[in-house]
Design a protein around this motif. Structure first.
Motif, PDB file in Angstrom:
ATOM      1  N   THR A  54      37.175  48.986  -3.325  1.00  0.00           N
ATOM      2  CA  THR A  54      36.586  49.793  -4.397  1.00  0.00           C
ATOM      3  C   THR A  54      35.083  49.569  -4.544  1.00  0.00           C
ATOM      4  N   ALA A  55      34.565  48.438  -4.036  1.00  0.00           N
ATOM      5  CA  ALA A  55      33.148  48.134  -4.229  1.00  0.00           C
ATOM      6  C   ALA A  55      32.238  48.834  -3.227  1.00  0.00           C
ATOM      7  N   GLN A  56      32.789  49.478  -2.233  1.00  0.00           N
ATOM      8  CA  GLN A  56      31.962  50.069  -1.184  1.00  0.00           C
ATOM      9  C   GLN A  56      31.408  51.426  -1.598  1.00  0.00           C
ATOM     10  N   ASP A  57      30.417  51.874  -0.853  1.00  0.00           N
ATOM     11  CA  ASP A  57      29.873  53.213  -1.054  1.00  0.00           C
ATOM     12  C   ASP A  57      30.937  54.249  -0.690  1.00  0.00           C
ATOM     13  N   GLY A  58      30.899  55.362  -1.399  1.00  0.00           N
ATOM     14  CA  GLY A  58      31.857  56.424  -1.136  1.00  0.00           C
ATOM     15  C   GLY A  58      33.088  56.372  -2.015  1.00  0.00           C
ATOM     16  N   VAL A  59      33.177  55.362  -2.880  1.00  0.00           N
ATOM     17  CA  VAL A  59      34.293  55.245  -3.817  1.00  0.00           C
ATOM     18  C   VAL A  59      33.736  55.253  -5.232  1.00  0.00           C
ATOM     19  N   THR A  60      34.195  56.191  -6.041  1.00  0.00           N
ATOM     20  CA  THR A  60      33.775  56.265  -7.438  1.00  0.00           C
ATOM     21  C   THR A  60      35.000  56.192  -8.334  1.00  0.00           C
ATOM     22  N   VAL A  61      35.048  55.187  -9.192  1.00  0.00           N
ATOM     23  CA  VAL A  61      36.151  55.007 -10.137  1.00  0.00           C
ATOM     24  C   VAL A  61      35.634  55.365 -11.523  1.00  0.00           C
ATOM     25  N   THR A  62      36.179  56.421 -12.095  1.00  0.00           N
ATOM     26  CA  THR A  62      35.739  56.906 -13.407  1.00  0.00           C
ATOM     27  C   THR A  62      36.811  56.643 -14.448  1.00  0.00           C
ATOM     28  N   PRO A  63      36.617  55.691 -15.360  1.00  0.00           N
ATOM     29  CA  PRO A  63      37.625  55.407 -16.386  1.00  0.00           C
ATOM     30  C   PRO A  63      37.875  56.629 -17.270  1.00  0.00           C
ATOM     31  N   ARG A  64      39.122  56.815 -17.652  1.00  0.00           N
ATOM     32  CA  ARG A  64      39.513  57.886 -18.566  1.00  0.00           C
ATOM     33  C   ARG A  64      40.104  57.281 -19.837  1.00  0.00           C
ATOM     34  N   THR A  65      39.920  57.983 -20.931  1.00  0.00           N
ATOM     35  CA  THR A  65      40.498  57.515 -22.186  1.00  0.00           C
ATOM     36  C   THR A  65      42.014  57.636 -22.124  1.00  0.00           C
ATOM     37  N   SER A  66      42.687  56.531 -22.354  1.00  0.00           N
ATOM     38  CA  SER A  66      44.145  56.525 -22.287  1.00  0.00           C
ATOM     39  C   SER A  66      44.715  56.058 -23.622  1.00  0.00           C
ATOM     40  N   LEU A  67      45.947  56.431 -23.895  1.00  0.00           N
ATOM     41  CA  LEU A  67      46.590  56.032 -25.141  1.00  0.00           C
ATOM     42  C   LEU A  67      46.739  54.517 -25.202  1.00  0.00           C
ATOM     43  N   ASP A  68      47.214  53.929 -24.123  1.00  0.00           N
ATOM     44  CA  ASP A  68      47.378  52.481 -24.053  1.00  0.00           C
ATOM     45  C   ASP A  68      46.098  51.881 -23.493  1.00  0.00           C
ATOM     46  N   LEU A  69      45.293  51.305 -24.368  1.00  0.00           N
ATOM     47  CA  LEU A  69      44.002  50.776 -23.946  1.00  0.00           C
ATOM     48  C   LEU A  69      44.130  49.485 -23.149  1.00  0.00           C
ATOM     49  N   THR A  70      45.305  48.869 -23.140  1.00  0.00           N
ATOM     50  CA  THR A  70      45.502  47.632 -22.376  1.00  0.00           C
ATOM     51  C   THR A  70      45.872  47.910 -20.924  1.00  0.00           C
ATOM     52  N   ARG A  71      46.186  49.150 -20.582  1.00  0.00           N
ATOM     53  CA  ARG A  71      46.459  49.530 -19.187  1.00  0.00           C
ATOM     54  C   ARG A  71      45.661  50.795 -18.896  1.00  0.00           C
ATOM     55  N   PRO A  72      44.391  50.636 -18.563  1.00  0.00           N
ATOM     56  CA  PRO A  72      43.511  51.794 -18.433  1.00  0.00           C
ATOM     57  C   PRO A  72      43.817  52.646 -17.211  1.00  0.00           C
ATOM     58  N   LEU A  73      43.529  53.937 -17.354  1.00  0.00           N
ATOM     59  CA  LEU A  73      43.679  54.894 -16.264  1.00  0.00           C
ATOM     60  C   LEU A  73      42.300  55.324 -15.784  1.00  0.00           C
ATOM     61  N   ALA A  74      42.256  55.828 -14.566  1.00  0.00           N
ATOM     62  CA  ALA A  74      40.972  56.248 -14.011  1.00  0.00           C
ATOM     63  C   ALA A  74      41.176  57.368 -13.002  1.00  0.00           C
ATOM     64  N   THR A  75      40.116  58.116 -12.784  1.00  0.00           N
ATOM     65  CA  THR A  75      40.050  59.087 -11.695  1.00  0.00           C
ATOM     66  C   THR A  75      39.257  58.447 -10.558  1.00  0.00           C
ATOM     67  N   VAL A  76      39.792  58.540  -9.354  1.00  0.00           N
ATOM     68  CA  VAL A  76      39.137  57.923  -8.196  1.00  0.00           C
ATOM     69  C   VAL A  76      38.717  59.030  -7.230  1.00  0.00           C
ATOM     70  N   THR A  77      37.437  59.013  -6.880  1.00  0.00           N
ATOM     71  CA  THR A  77      36.891  60.011  -5.965  1.00  0.00           C
ATOM     72  C   THR A  77      36.441  59.325  -4.677  1.00  0.00           C
ATOM     73  N   PHE A  78      36.826  59.908  -3.549  1.00  0.00           N
ATOM     74  CA  PHE A  78      36.443  59.390  -2.231  1.00  0.00           C
ATOM     75  C   PHE A  78      35.523  60.393  -1.556  1.00  0.00           C
ATOM     76  N   ASP A  79      34.384  59.895  -1.117  1.00  0.00           N
ATOM     77  CA  ASP A  79      33.407  60.743  -0.432  1.00  0.00           C
ATOM     78  C   ASP A  79      32.964  60.025   0.849  1.00  0.00           C
ATOM     79  N   GLY A  80      33.808  60.134   1.855  1.00  0.00           N
ATOM     80  CA  GLY A  80      33.530  59.456   3.111  1.00  0.00           C
ATOM     81  C   GLY A  80      33.755  57.961   3.052  1.00  0.00           C
ATOM     82  N   ALA A  81      34.651  57.501   2.187  1.00  0.00           N
ATOM     83  CA  ALA A  81      34.916  56.071   2.045  1.00  0.00           C
ATOM     84  C   ALA A  81      35.608  55.527   3.289  1.00  0.00           C
TER      85      ALA A  81
END
Length: 375
Positions: free
Chosen positions: A187-214
């Motif tokens: 996840t730390a490399q270039d080409g990976v974007t992790v965007t946190p999303r607001t979730s009902l359960d704040l103790t188990r967060p959700l995210a959108t993950v985008t790959f751009d040549g990862a």
């Protein structure tokens, strides 16, 4: 009795002495490091934008070796079974602990156990040691056997977007289904974007993950078998988390109704409340049976693992929600405040009720499995 039932005896639903000792050790650690105040502080002021408790995870994964329970000893783990992992999840569910145990030590681990090759073996050992946190890049709402999102792979690189990924924000590596197989992506490399999303359960967060040549490392040529195994284990053992949550709600509500007085009497002495809590106790006991059966069937690699997982989720999910709702209501005014921890359980129960498939989805799957086995 059929030949199949002779080969697959009913799992023992009772806890062994070793499992009770494990429960006691985990509960003591959580009581010391993960009380309600600590959890609330994490979600109010999350470090790095997520409520992930790195110190607690290190104590669980490294100090106690719990991240590798499902990994054989020869592959760097503890060589335990799903029964022990279920006990850990019961206690994590009671505490609503903000750690990625279900997503990393169960779901991602199960996906890797379905893969062969040195790349999967090295990553599995890292997850088992707690050095690395993994997450399966499949939406948390996807049920076992259902269709799931895939990204595009081309020349060892991934392109596309995946939504609803649990604990992606705290993962070091993602296991990503693509049209060319299952891949590992840092996840730390270039080409990976992790965007946190607001979730009902704040103790188990959700995210959108985008790959751009990862850049990606292939784990298996076909993602299907690994994802199916991982989601089935996730659904089956999620029932143990829901059990722990429901037990906390019942225990704390009974305690409160014994102490809270109305008309110079404990409110728990009123017949209407006695009936409600007695009914809830029966449902929690049944949830324990369903959850233990699912964990035991997985541990024995039984042929009825799909049935046991579907049955556990079909029953446990609504019971956990009902237990949390009853706790909120029967705690009266204090239950409606942010400072009281009951809302943490309600949010987790609601979020869990759609994780790895809804109860309705599992009832449909259970009906289909029974029809297939009918003479």
């Amino acid at each position: 009795m059929s030949a199949q039932s002779t080969q697959d005896p009913q799992p023992d639903l009772l806890y062994s002495e070793e499992e009770e000792a494990l429960r006691s050790a985990v509960r003591d650690l959580l009581a010391d490091r993960c009380d309600a105040g600590a959890v609330l502080a994490r979600i109010e002021s999350p470090a790095d934008g997520v409520p992930y408790d790195r110190g607690l995870w290190k104590a669980l994964a490294d100090g106690m070796g719990l991240a590798g329970l499902l990994v054989p000893q020869e592959r760097g783990g503890q060589g335990a079974t799903h029964r022990e992992a279920a006990v850990v999840l019961e206690e994590l569910g009671r505490a609503v602990a903000p750690v990625p145990y279900l997503t990393s030590a169960v779901v991602a681990t199960e996906a890797l156990l379905a893969c062969t090759g040195s790349e999967a073996a090295d990553l599995l050992a890292a997850l088992a040691a707690g050095r690395t946190v993994g997450a399966l890049a499949v939406s948390l709402a996807v049920a076992p056997g259902a269709a799931f999102q895939r990204v595009r792979s081309a020349a060892g690189a991934l392109h596309g977007e995946l939504t609803g990924i649990a604990d992606a924000s705290c993962a070091d590596v993602l296991l990503v289904p693509a049209d060319g197989g299952l891949f590992a992506v840092d996840t730390a490399q270039d080409g990976v974007t992790v965007t946190p999303r607001t979730s009902l359960d704040l103790t188990r967060p959700l995210a959108t993950v985008t790959f751009d040549g990862a850049r990606a490392r292939e784990l298996a040529p076909d993602a299907g078998p690994a994802v199916l195994r991982a989601l089935r284990a996730g659904a089956a053992l999620l029932a143990s988390e829901q059990l722990g949550l429901a037990e906390w709600c019942l225990t704390e509500t009974v305690r409160y109704t014994k102490e809270r007085k109305q008309f110079n009497r404990p409110v728990g002495s009123f017949q209407a409340l006695k009936h409600r809590l007695a009914q809830l106790w029966l449902e929690v006991v049944n949830t324990r049976a369903a959850a233990r059966n699912a964990a035991g069937t997985l541990a024995a690699d039984g042929a009825d693992a799909d049935v046991a997982a579907a049955l556990a989720q079909a029953y446990a999910a609504p019971v956990a929600v009902r237990a949390a709702e009853e706790a909120l209501q029967l705690h009266g005014g204090i239950g409606m405040t942010w400072e009281h921890p009951v809302h943490l359980r309600l949010k987790r129960a609601k979020a869990d009720s759609i994780a790895y498939g809804t109860a309705g989805r599992h009832r449909e799957a259970l009906a289909a499995l029974v029809d297939l086995r009918a003479p």
